[in-house]
Enzyme design. Structure first.
Site, PDB file in Angstrom:
ATOM      1  N   ARG B  60      34.480  -1.562  40.052  1.00  0.00           N
ATOM      2  CA  ARG B  60      34.780  -1.027  38.719  1.00  0.00           C
ATOM      3  C   ARG B  60      33.637  -0.113  38.304  1.00  0.00           C
ATOM      4  NH1 ARG B  60      35.908  -6.898  36.456  1.00  0.00           N
ATOM      5  NH2 ARG B  60      34.270  -7.140  37.996  1.00  0.00           N
ATOM      6  N   ASP B  62      31.304   2.688  36.617  1.00  0.00           N
ATOM      7  CA  ASP B  62      31.099   3.057  35.209  1.00  0.00           C
ATOM      8  C   ASP B  62      31.662   4.441  34.890  1.00  0.00           C
ATOM      9  OD1 ASP B  62      29.476   0.793  34.903  1.00  0.00           O
ATOM     10  OD2 ASP B  62      27.663   1.912  35.440  1.00  0.00           O
ATOM     11  N   TYR B 138      26.206   2.757  48.130  1.00  0.00           N
ATOM     12  CA  TYR B 138      26.087   3.725  47.035  1.00  0.00           C
ATOM     13  C   TYR B 138      25.038   4.760  47.410  1.00  0.00           C
ATOM     14  CZ  TYR B 138      28.635   0.798  43.671  1.00  0.00           C
ATOM     15  OH  TYR B 138      29.599   0.097  42.992  1.00  0.00           O
ATOM     16  N   ARG B 225      21.948   1.914  39.011  1.00  0.00           N
ATOM     17  CA  ARG B 225      21.327   2.876  38.095  1.00  0.00           C
ATOM     18  C   ARG B 225      20.005   2.358  37.535  1.00  0.00           C
ATOM     19  NH1 ARG B 225      26.163   3.896  34.154  1.00  0.00           N
ATOM     20  NH2 ARG B 225      24.557   5.045  33.016  1.00  0.00           N
TER      21      ARG B 225
END
Lengths: 285, 285
Positions: B60, B62, B138, B225
């Site tokens: 999910r 952002d 990522y 992040r």
């Protein structure tokens, strides 16, 4: 006692190297039907200098075309150091337009021709001295795959069919040199002559990315995009390479291939006889 | 004469590999305050199958985060070949969301855990057999320059100050392995445990581009992040590398660095114990 004499501040010509994401603009030139780069840049320069001034651009890129190094000049009596205008103007620009560098240039410098009009440069040519021309570099990016990456779609033309690079390179050779590019030009172009000189077309591939690197001293409206659209027809096998010579000779837009979409095209930069936009910090002549 | 017996079509589970430009979306998950990837994808799947179905996503992401290989599954009785769903669903998607590939997967396959629930895979671990986990990859892209290229601004975090890569790499080593990542997690996360395992953090530079390549079996909300935001503080010299260990031990979000902006982050792909999203054409077990 002497009287205080007001000193009139001298006019200076400032050059800006401008990059932009053309996606949301109607092109460089101010238009009634949308927001242009010129309009936004003129507004930002006015905020810095306090005076509405004409900002002259080197290349009036089409709607949706991007730039890494378009060039603009304006005249001002503002006393900010030449290289500090970039930061000042950026303060008033949206983040899809950036001034990458700035400097002061001679008063007669015109960004389209790159000549200092009062003091033209000459170089020794085979037929005696000639005036060197500014060279513009464009790149067009094709992604040759069916696998579309959404974050790349705004800056690449996605083509799923196989392209023969050698055939495209053979075809491109016919375009090098000075030619009448009427067939590779939008018919509504209002210019006196459609003779232009292309100095280089390199076609390279790295993974799925095919780059058309095109240099020349002048470009007509849609010229790079029609060249790419035509070369892609060659790469696909629809046209043999020598057809490009026939298209040139026909002087008829209908003979050439389709106009490639705007979003794959970047104005990379301009090399002037007096200085390159890749090195704006060098001394003025 | 026999009566015609209606044959009930069997349910099949279809997996989609989904790429998107997250700029204009409120994230993966359906929300009241914006358009989500999940919502648009669910609508496109409904147009293909004719039936409203829940589409389960693996990650999910952002608002503003991009993906090259997020994974979604849905169940359908539709008889289209597994690998043809990609093309069919793409017909109904905007061009900032693309299904890169599709295939049929076993009915118990869950994209978040990568396990076939009815038939779990085990591998030999040091302490006996254990269930292998899906590994998510990522990447976070930093452009380390003052020279902002507008066409790169949607997918890169521009930082103008110098960053010490070696110090960032030293700091990153403390994060590898299984840890309680409470300090690297948005405090409003509602999960039972904040223990996760990171298997790799590579930090590389090519020109102005610094790439943070991060792999792990599970990620908390904002985790990548906050890791990048914290490592950038180390690279800038604000934190010494060993401070990362103290931050982990504090189990307090306030101790870590700021959350790096969403637009530099890409979900690259997911490797499942049974198949990799990089090769969806292989046979189902």
């Amino acid at each position: 006692m002497g009287t205080t004499k007001e000193v009139k501040k001298p006019k200076r010509r400032i050059m800006l190297i401008v990059a932009y994401d053309g996606t949301d603009y109607c092109g460089w030139q101010i238009q009634a039907n949308g927001v242009s780069i010129e309009e936004v840049l003129t507004g930002a320069v006015e905020k810095v200098t306090g005076v509405r001034t004409t900002v002259y651009g080197a290349s009036r890129t089409d709607a949706g075309v991007h730039a890494l190094g378009n060039v603009a000049v304006f005249d001002t009596t503002c006393t900010i150091e030449g290289d500090m205008f970039a930061r000042a103007v950026n303060t008033y620009l949206p983040d899809d337009i950036r001034v990458r560098a700035s400097c002061e240039v001679p008063a007669g410098f015109h960004p389209r021709y790159g000549e200092i009009l009062s003091d033209p440069v000459t170089i020794e040519g085979a037929d005696g001295p000639k005036r060197p021309k500014a060279i513009k570099t464009y790149e067009y990016y094709v992604m040759n795959t069916t696998d579309i990456i959404p974050t790349e779609r705004r800056t690449h033309w996605y083509l799923s069919y196989p392209l023969d690079l050698d055939q495209m390179r053979r075809a491109a050779k016919y375009l090098i040199g000075e030619h009448d590019f009427t067939s590779f030009c939008c018919p509504r172009t209002g210019v006196a002559t459609r003779v232009r000189e292309l100095t280089k077309i390199d076609i390279t591939q790295e993974g799925d990315l095919i780059t058309f690197h095109i240099e020349g001293s002048g470009f007509l409206m849609h010229m790079v995009r029609i060249i790419v659209g035509t070369l892609v027809r060659v790469g696909r096998g629809y046209y043999r390479p020598s057809r490009v010579l026939e298209i040139l000779e026909a002087k008829d837009r209908e003979e050439a291939g389709p106009t490639a979409p705007a979003h794959g095209l970047f104005l990379i930069g301009i090399d002037y006889p007096v200085f390159s936009t890749e090195n704006t910090q060098q001394e003025d002549r």
